[in-house]
Design a protein around this motif. Structure first.
Motif, PDB file in Angstrom:
ATOM      1  N   ARG A  93      10.647 -20.412  30.410  1.00  0.00           N
ATOM      2  CA  ARG A  93      10.363 -21.697  31.069  1.00  0.00           C
ATOM      3  C   ARG A  93      10.135 -21.520  32.563  1.00  0.00           C
ATOM      4  NH1 ARG A  93      14.158 -26.477  30.057  1.00  0.00           N
ATOM      5  NH2 ARG A  93      12.618 -27.453  31.407  1.00  0.00           N
ATOM      6  N   MET A  94      10.928 -20.639  33.161  1.00  0.00           N
ATOM      7  CA  MET A  94      10.726 -20.370  34.593  1.00  0.00           C
ATOM      8  C   MET A  94       9.331 -19.813  34.845  1.00  0.00           C
ATOM      9  SD  MET A  94      14.082 -18.451  35.905  1.00  0.00           S
ATOM     10  CE  MET A  94      15.700 -19.166  35.832  1.00  0.00           C
ATOM     11  N   LEU A  95       8.921 -18.870  33.996  1.00  0.00           N
ATOM     12  CA  LEU A  95       7.638 -18.199  34.216  1.00  0.00           C
ATOM     13  C   LEU A  95       6.478 -19.134  33.930  1.00  0.00           C
ATOM     14  CD1 LEU A  95       8.652 -14.786  32.727  1.00  0.00           C
ATOM     15  CD2 LEU A  95       8.121 -15.254  35.113  1.00  0.00           C
ATOM     16  N   GLU A  96       6.685 -20.037  33.002  1.00  0.00           N
ATOM     17  CA  GLU A  96       5.683 -21.046  32.691  1.00  0.00           C
ATOM     18  C   GLU A  96       5.410 -21.889  33.940  1.00  0.00           C
ATOM     19  OE1 GLU A  96       5.474 -23.816  28.751  1.00  0.00           O
ATOM     20  OE2 GLU A  96       7.196 -23.992  30.048  1.00  0.00           O
ATOM     21  N   MET A  97       6.499 -22.268  34.590  1.00  0.00           N
ATOM     22  CA  MET A  97       6.404 -23.062  35.816  1.00  0.00           C
ATOM     23  C   MET A  97       5.667 -22.266  36.891  1.00  0.00           C
ATOM     24  SD  MET A  97       9.651 -24.657  37.780  1.00  0.00           S
ATOM     25  CE  MET A  97      10.530 -23.148  38.024  1.00  0.00           C
ATOM     26  N   PHE A  98       5.979 -20.987  36.919  1.00  0.00           N
ATOM     27  CA  PHE A  98       5.369 -20.089  37.894  1.00  0.00           C
ATOM     28  C   PHE A  98       3.857 -20.077  37.730  1.00  0.00           C
ATOM     29  CE2 PHE A  98       6.474 -16.956  40.943  1.00  0.00           C
ATOM     30  CZ  PHE A  98       5.428 -16.055  40.966  1.00  0.00           C
ATOM     31  N   LYS A  99       3.424 -20.034  36.497  1.00  0.00           N
ATOM     32  CA  LYS A  99       1.999 -19.966  36.199  1.00  0.00           C
ATOM     33  C   LYS A  99       1.292 -21.249  36.625  1.00  0.00           C
ATOM     34  CE  LYS A  99      -0.376 -17.445  32.592  1.00  0.00           C
ATOM     35  NZ  LYS A  99      -0.343 -17.102  31.173  1.00  0.00           N
ATOM     36  N   LYS A 100       1.919 -22.382  36.349  1.00  0.00           N
ATOM     37  CA  LYS A 100       1.297 -23.672  36.664  1.00  0.00           C
ATOM     38  C   LYS A 100       1.059 -23.812  38.153  1.00  0.00           C
ATOM     39  CE  LYS A 100       2.889 -26.439  32.793  1.00  0.00           C
ATOM     40  NZ  LYS A 100       4.129 -27.056  32.357  1.00  0.00           N
ATOM     41  N   LYS A 101       2.018 -23.288  38.907  1.00  0.00           N
ATOM     42  CA  LYS A 101       1.904 -23.426  40.359  1.00  0.00           C
ATOM     43  C   LYS A 101       0.680 -22.699  40.897  1.00  0.00           C
ATOM     44  CE  LYS A 101       6.445 -23.589  42.172  1.00  0.00           C
ATOM     45  NZ  LYS A 101       7.424 -22.730  42.840  1.00  0.00           N
ATOM     46  N   LYS A 102       0.323 -21.591  40.216  1.00  0.00           N
ATOM     47  CA  LYS A 102      -0.744 -20.732  40.749  1.00  0.00           C
ATOM     48  C   LYS A 102      -2.117 -21.379  40.654  1.00  0.00           C
ATOM     49  CE  LYS A 102       0.565 -16.619  42.035  1.00  0.00           C
ATOM     50  NZ  LYS A 102       0.074 -15.332  42.460  1.00  0.00           N
TER      51      LYS A 102
ATOM     52  N   MET B  24       7.295  -5.168  33.398  1.00  0.00           N
ATOM     53  CA  MET B  24       6.298  -6.239  33.407  1.00  0.00           C
ATOM     54  C   MET B  24       6.857  -7.506  34.049  1.00  0.00           C
ATOM     55  SD  MET B  24       4.689  -5.566  29.640  1.00  0.00           S
ATOM     56  CE  MET B  24       3.516  -6.913  29.558  1.00  0.00           C
ATOM     57  N   LEU B  25       8.161  -7.715  33.894  1.00  0.00           N
ATOM     58  CA  LEU B  25       8.787  -8.904  34.487  1.00  0.00           C
ATOM     59  C   LEU B  25       8.727  -8.877  36.016  1.00  0.00           C
ATOM     60  CD1 LEU B  25      11.990  -9.583  32.381  1.00  0.00           C
ATOM     61  CD2 LEU B  25      10.384 -11.320  33.135  1.00  0.00           C
ATOM     62  N   SER B  26       8.531  -7.691  36.578  1.00  0.00           N
ATOM     63  CA  SER B  26       8.534  -7.639  38.036  1.00  0.00           C
ATOM     64  C   SER B  26       7.121  -7.766  38.621  1.00  0.00           C
ATOM     65  CB  SER B  26       9.221  -6.371  38.530  1.00  0.00           C
ATOM     66  OG  SER B  26       8.533  -5.244  38.077  1.00  0.00           O
ATOM     67  N   GLY B  27       6.132  -8.083  37.795  1.00  0.00           N
ATOM     68  CA  GLY B  27       4.786  -8.382  38.307  1.00  0.00           C
ATOM     69  C   GLY B  27       4.371  -9.780  37.897  1.00  0.00           C
ATOM     70  N   PRO B  28       3.779 -10.555  38.803  1.00  0.00           N
ATOM     71  CA  PRO B  28       3.479 -11.963  38.498  1.00  0.00           C
ATOM     72  C   PRO B  28       2.556 -12.153  37.293  1.00  0.00           C
ATOM     73  CG  PRO B  28       2.725 -11.358  40.722  1.00  0.00           C
ATOM     74  CD  PRO B  28       3.371 -10.154  40.147  1.00  0.00           C
ATOM     75  N   LYS B  29       1.579 -11.270  37.122  1.00  0.00           N
ATOM     76  CA  LYS B  29       0.605 -11.482  36.039  1.00  0.00           C
ATOM     77  C   LYS B  29       1.188 -11.133  34.675  1.00  0.00           C
ATOM     78  CE  LYS B  29      -3.765 -11.202  38.471  1.00  0.00           C
ATOM     79  NZ  LYS B  29      -3.985 -10.190  39.503  1.00  0.00           N
ATOM     80  N   THR B  30       2.065 -10.149  34.654  1.00  0.00           N
ATOM     81  CA  THR B  30       2.550  -9.641  33.369  1.00  0.00           C
ATOM     82  C   THR B  30       3.906 -10.196  32.978  1.00  0.00           C
ATOM     83  OG1 THR B  30       3.443  -7.762  34.593  1.00  0.00           O
ATOM     84  CG2 THR B  30       1.310  -7.445  33.518  1.00  0.00           C
ATOM     85  N   ALA B  31       4.508 -10.981  33.897  1.00  0.00           N
ATOM     86  CA  ALA B  31       5.927 -11.339  33.727  1.00  0.00           C
ATOM     87  C   ALA B  31       6.210 -12.002  32.384  1.00  0.00           C
ATOM     88  CB  ALA B  31       6.376 -12.236  34.866  1.00  0.00           C
ATOM     89  N   ARG B  32       5.355 -12.969  32.012  1.00  0.00           N
ATOM     90  CA  ARG B  32       5.671 -13.737  30.812  1.00  0.00           C
ATOM     91  C   ARG B  32       5.604 -12.868  29.562  1.00  0.00           C
ATOM     92  NH1 ARG B  32       3.355 -19.598  29.122  1.00  0.00           N
ATOM     93  NH2 ARG B  32       5.177 -20.117  27.849  1.00  0.00           N
ATOM     94  N   ASN B  33       4.582 -12.014  29.504  1.00  0.00           N
ATOM     95  CA  ASN B  33       4.485 -11.100  28.360  1.00  0.00           C
ATOM     96  C   ASN B  33       5.641 -10.107  28.362  1.00  0.00           C
ATOM     97  OD1 ASN B  33       2.172 -12.214  27.303  1.00  0.00           O
ATOM     98  ND2 ASN B  33       0.821 -10.957  28.576  1.00  0.00           N
ATOM     99  N   GLY B  34       6.073  -9.709  29.564  1.00  0.00           N
ATOM    100  CA  GLY B  34       7.210  -8.804  29.659  1.00  0.00           C
ATOM    101  C   GLY B  34       8.446  -9.413  29.035  1.00  0.00           C
ATOM    102  N   ASN B  35       8.631 -10.696  29.278  1.00  0.00           N
ATOM    103  CA  ASN B  35       9.772 -11.404  28.695  1.00  0.00           C
ATOM    104  C   ASN B  35       9.681 -11.414  27.170  1.00  0.00           C
ATOM    105  OD1 ASN B  35      12.160 -13.013  28.963  1.00  0.00           O
ATOM    106  ND2 ASN B  35      10.932 -14.804  28.450  1.00  0.00           N
TER     107      ASN B  35
END
Lengths: 102, 287
Positions: A93-102, B24-35
């Protein structure tokens, strides 16, 4: 002293894994941008939920009449699962939010 | 035997997934897939354990009803609470889940202590008690961190001579841990250590201000990782060891990075107003 050396000798493979994992852990996150600090913390939080495996082993080998072990093991399985599932879902959920912001 | 080797292979795969996932979690583009990847690693490690694990006597896992029941309860509660939590409340949710992991490690130690034979080596006893101590500190500390961020506990408590008291408690806990390991494995002592560790976790987090809480949660996070790794040592379980230590080391580095981002030092956060309350208060206020 002998006991320590014996312990190291008997567990040398685990100790290698331990030392190498320390370096890997430091290395893989060393370039994290500060915006990702919280999601990374949350993701790492979910990963240490691997302790659930210990809970499953405890639970799985508890004898039928051993109620303290059964109850504590059961609790441990629940808590471990909470850590794993909650951890990964919150991170997502955190990362989802992160993506939307971009 | 061959089944055990399959399980080793699964654990290896799980460990690799954890490492790549963390990377992957430590890069913005790959973070979600890393999770996702890390979650997949966890899933195969758990399923592999349930269906393939055998203990030293070659007995498979039993009590499936209890295990699947526990997993079902944990999944439903964890999923719903993680989905429902407000975006702004997420740090305390992470703290709460972290506390659950710490408690899990502590409970494992409590049960395994009961299974100890008289001829258990000091190293085994130490592994068990260390898992209990670190897991308990992480649990009670995380709960306090949660309560503070959730504003259940609004004030920052500071007992008289807080730092000295905390130090004494720490020394007592560690001393008793070593004492138990050196051939005095009594249940009374174990529960004393358990209580001392819980108290230490509370005292450790109580004086720290809300603004510094994310750093503390990150630190407690790495504690739980170490507790999980002790479990790995106990069971000769490679994936628990790798997963735990990865989080232990990555979490420690992350804690330092977070401090740097706030322009503070870790000792400054932990010992706060040691000798000078104003500096810490100012730092906490601006962060």
């Amino acid at each position: 002293m002998d006991a320590i050396i014996t312990f190291i000798g008997e567990n040398i493979q685990l100790i290698y894994i331990l030392i190498l994992s320390i370096f890997v852990g430091i290395e893989v996150i060393s370039k994290v941008p500060s915006a990702l600090h919280t999601p990374l913390m949350s993701g790492a939080n979910a990963i240490h939920g691997v302790v659930i495996i210990g809970a499953i082993i405890v639970m799985g080998h508890a004898e039928a009449g051993n109620w303290p072990a059964l109850i504590l093991g059961f609790l441990a399985v629940i808590l471990g699962t909470l850590n794993v599932v909650g951890g990964f879902v919150v991170t997502d959920r955190m990362l989802e939010m992160f993506k939307k912001k971009k | 035997m061959i089944q055990q080797y399959w399980l080793y292979l699964i654990y290896l795969l799980g460990s690799v997934f954890f490492i790549v996932g963390l990377k992957m979690l430590s890069g913005p583009k790959t973070a979600r897939n890393g999770n996702f990847l890390a979650a997949a690693g966890m899933a195969i490690a758990i399923l592999g354990t349930i269906f393939m694990h055998t203990n030293e006597d070659g007995e498979p896992i039993g009590n499936y009803g209890w295990i699947f029941g526990g997993i079902a309860i944990g999944t439903v509660v964890g999923w719903i609470s993680a989905k429902k939590v407000k975006m702004t409340d997420m740090p305390q949710m992470v703290s709460l889940f972290n506390g659950m992991g710490g408690a899990c490690a502590a409970l494992i130690s409590l049960v395994e202590f009961g299974h100890l034979h008289d001829d258990a080596s000091p190293a085994t006893v130490l592994t068990i008690v260390a898992g209990l101590v670190i897991g308990s500190v992480s649990f009670s500390g995380s709960i306090i961190a949660y309560a503070k961020l959730q504003e259940i506990m609004k004030k920052t408590f500071r007992l008289p001579a807080q730092n000295i008291l905390t130090l004494v408690l720490l020394i007592a806990t560690l001393g008793l841990t070593v004492y138990i390991a050196l051939g005095h494995p009594s249940a009374v002592l174990l529960y004393t250590v358990f209580a001392l560790s819980l108290a230490y976790g509370v005292l450790f987090v109580l004086p720290i201000g809300g603004a510094d809480m994310p750093v503390v949660i990150s630190l407690l996070n790495s504690f739980t990782g170490v507790a999980a790794a002790f479990g790995g040592f106990l069971y000769d379980n490679q994936v628990m060891l790798t997963g735990g230590i990865l989080v232990g080391s990555a979490g420690t580095l992350l804690t330092i990075l977070m401090c740097n981002a706030m322009n503070r030092s870790l000792t400054n956060v932990i010992f706060g107003s040691f000798g000078g309350g104003s500096a810490a208060a100012a730092g906490g206020g601006s962060a």
